[in-house]
Design an enzyme around this catalytic site. Structure first.
Site, PDB file in Angstrom:
ATOM      1  N   GLU A  34     -17.573   4.113  13.630  1.00 54.00           N
ATOM      2  CA  GLU A  34     -18.862   4.536  14.152  1.00 54.00           C
ATOM      3  C   GLU A  34     -19.951   3.968  13.258  1.00 54.00           C
ATOM      4  O   GLU A  34     -20.176   4.446  12.150  1.00 54.00           O
ATOM      5  CB  GLU A  34     -18.966   6.075  14.169  1.00 54.00           C
ATOM      6  CG  GLU A  34     -20.298   6.555  14.710  1.00 54.00           C
ATOM      7  CD  GLU A  34     -20.689   7.963  14.246  1.00 54.00           C
ATOM      8  OE1 GLU A  34     -21.416   8.627  14.976  1.00 54.00           O
ATOM      9  OE2 GLU A  34     -20.286   8.378  13.151  1.00 54.00           O
ATOM     10  N   ASP A  45     -15.708   8.017  10.953  1.00 52.50           N
ATOM     11  CA  ASP A  45     -17.014   8.631  11.146  1.00 52.50           C
ATOM     12  C   ASP A  45     -18.021   8.063  10.151  1.00 52.50           C
ATOM     13  O   ASP A  45     -17.685   7.749   9.022  1.00 52.50           O
ATOM     14  CB  ASP A  45     -16.869  10.148  10.923  1.00 52.50           C
ATOM     15  CG  ASP A  45     -18.137  10.912  11.185  1.00 52.50           C
ATOM     16  OD1 ASP A  45     -18.576  10.917  12.341  1.00 52.50           O
ATOM     17  OD2 ASP A  45     -18.692  11.505  10.237  1.00 52.50           O
TER      18      ASP A  45
END
Ligand SMILES: [Ca+2]
Length: 507
Positions: free
Chosen positions: A256, A219
């Site tokens: 990401e 993330d």
């Protein structure tokens, strides 16, 4: 050269190539909270994922990405308070290990979300860190004196992936402010501190070695260091990858990095798979603007740009995810456009991701909770596992046909997804082939490309428009393998109506 070609012809591949996943396989993204509830508390759980593994294999996916499963004070769990256990709402570590065992029996890989850019402000490290400048955990986070960051405190610019204007937060305890890119409840960890780096590597080792996951979805990978320290970001992920490879040489890491390809690509040496957000936006634009070639040209650009940096990369294509409005909403709730969007995703290069619920045409718009609504397994009266932690606004029995009913309908979204994934999994050139652009030009709404792998070639034509288009059968297109929408064939002339698609292979 001639020899190589004839050898390839004798070994015509019709099955999934070895090491298929993660290079060209399909990953299914699950929000556990909304997936399947096994103990009747209204919250989806790990045992619910285990109970529904057959759904994932029936769909044809090769892997599952689980959104955060670790303890956290928020429903989405992107702010972790304990990096080495399972949120009690979701079950226990034993439940999770059982999921891994059952998934691996079915040859499904499990990738978990790992959120290391920041922790929760309720993480014990931060609670200690806040106690004062002399606390041993002070440097686990990024602190600055109010005077030294005066110009940042009042900054007004927001970025693509945070609505937060001010990254420095006042804990109300004196002169020092702490840095939290997303908001005050998510203080950024201080990766200049070698102790923090080692803690993070240790967390990675724990999940890989002691628990046995197959990889991580990283993330906010772009924000480990502030934007002006991009090189430090790239270097950190290289170091992380090196540490993880020591435990599992086949570890899968997907990052990401929410940005354009120029910003995304330099992360590839550390994060060999990166989400292709350009693909998502361009797919929607192509369908809504009826622009046939825009996505093919963009994808070609991305692949070439990546190839200049490394040949060792995985293009993680997405049609939607937990941060985007549901794809069907983005396409004017037009089922024909929607089906074609999936036909495009599954015929283009990359390793496609499917967001749970997409396969039954779930709906949802911001705020985020409403794009993460409960999966509809059965009509509500019979749906034993439907999550109830949130009242759905968009995906109800009135707007979405539950999975059980879609299974019996050959024209359902579910059977459409399933059919296309099966086609991709059984046609190596579709999964792993190159992307070839046409030499001749077509009507504005026509998307034409071919995919080549070894001696196999697949020819793909989509009409993204609402008007009829006529094309000529591509040379070498011998065997039709897929058709969507209304298509008429007369000799070598193909007439494609609104949102129709046709695919051939050379043998
Ligand atoms: Ca539950």
């Amino acid at each position: 050269m001639g020899l190589a070609i004839s050898t390839a012809c004798e070994n015509k591949q019709e099955t999934i190539p070895e090491n298929y996943w993660p290079n060209g396989g399909v990953t299914y993204e699950i929000f556990v909270q909304s997936f399947y509830d096994t103990n009747g508390d209204g919250i989806g759980d790990i045992n619910g994922v285990t109970a529904k593994l057959d759904h994932v294999t029936e769909l044809g996916a090769n892997a599952i990405w689980l959104m955060p499963i670790m303890p956290s004070p928020s429903y989405h769990k992107y702010d972790v308070t304990d990096y080495k256990s399972i949120h009690s709402d979701y079950g226990t570590m034993d439940d999770f290990k059982k999921l891994l065992t059952e998934a691996h029996k079915k040859d499904l890989k499990i990738v978990i979300d790992l959120i290391i850019n920041h922790s929760s402000s309720q993480h014990p490290w931060f609670i200690e860190s806040k106690k004062g400048r002399d606390n041993p955990y002070r440097d686990y986070y990024v602190w600055a004196q109010k005077d030294t960051i005066a110009q940042y405190i009042e900054k007004k610019k927001i970025t693509l992936d945070s609505d937060n204007i001010r990254q420095w937060h006042d804990p109300g305890l004196g002169e020092d402010y702490y840095y939290g890119f997303f908001y005050g409840g998510m203080p950024d960890l201080n990766f200049d501190n070698p102790k923090v780096r080692e803690e993070i590597f240790e967390i990675g080792r724990f999940w890989l070695e002691e628990v046995g996951v197959d990889g991580f979805r990283l993330d906010a990978a772009k924000h480990i260091y502030p934007d002006e320290r991009a090189k430090d970001n790239h270097e950190f992920w290289k170091e992380f990858r090196e540490e993880m490879i020591k435990i599992n040489p086949e570890i899968y890491l997907v990052g990401e990095v929410y940005d354009q390809k120029e910003v995304v690509a330099p992360f590839l040496p550390g994060l060999p798979a990166l989400f292709n957000f350009d693909f998502h936006y361009t797919l929607i634009e192509a369908l809504n603007e009826e622009n046939g070639m825009i996505l093919v040209e963009k994808e070609k650009e991305v692949l070439e740009y990546y190839s200049d940096i490394t040949s060792d990369f995985i293009d993680a294509t997405i049609s939607s995810n937990h941060d985007q409005p549901r794809l069907l909403n983005e396409l004017d709730s037009d089922p024909e456009k929607y089906k074609q969007a999936i036909a495009i995703l599954m015929t283009m290069p990359g390793a496609p991701y499917i967001y749970y619920g997409e396969e039954i045409g779930m709906l949802g718009l911001k705020p985020d909770e409403q794009i993460r609504e409960p999966f509809l397994w059965e009509v509500i009266e019979k749906d034993k596992g439907r999550a109830t932690w949130i009242d759905p606004i968009y995906s109800t029995d009135q707007t979405v046909t539950p999975l059980a009913l879609q299974k019996d309908d050959p024209s359902s979204f579910f059977n459409h997804y399933k059919g296309l994934i099966k086609l991709r999994n059984s046609t190596p050139a579709l999964a792993k082939g190159s992307l070839e652009l046409p030499e001749t030009s077509y009507g504005k709404s026509v998307m034409v490309f071919s995919r080549k792998l070894g001696d196999q070639e697949v020819f793909v034509i989509h009409n993204l428009g609402s008007q009829v288009e006529e094309v000529v059968l591509p040379e070498g297109a011998n065997q039709e393998i897929f058709e969507l929408g209304n298509i008429e064939k007369t000799g070598n002339k193909i007439r494609l109506e609104k949102n129709s698609s046709i695919i051939w292979k050379n043998y």
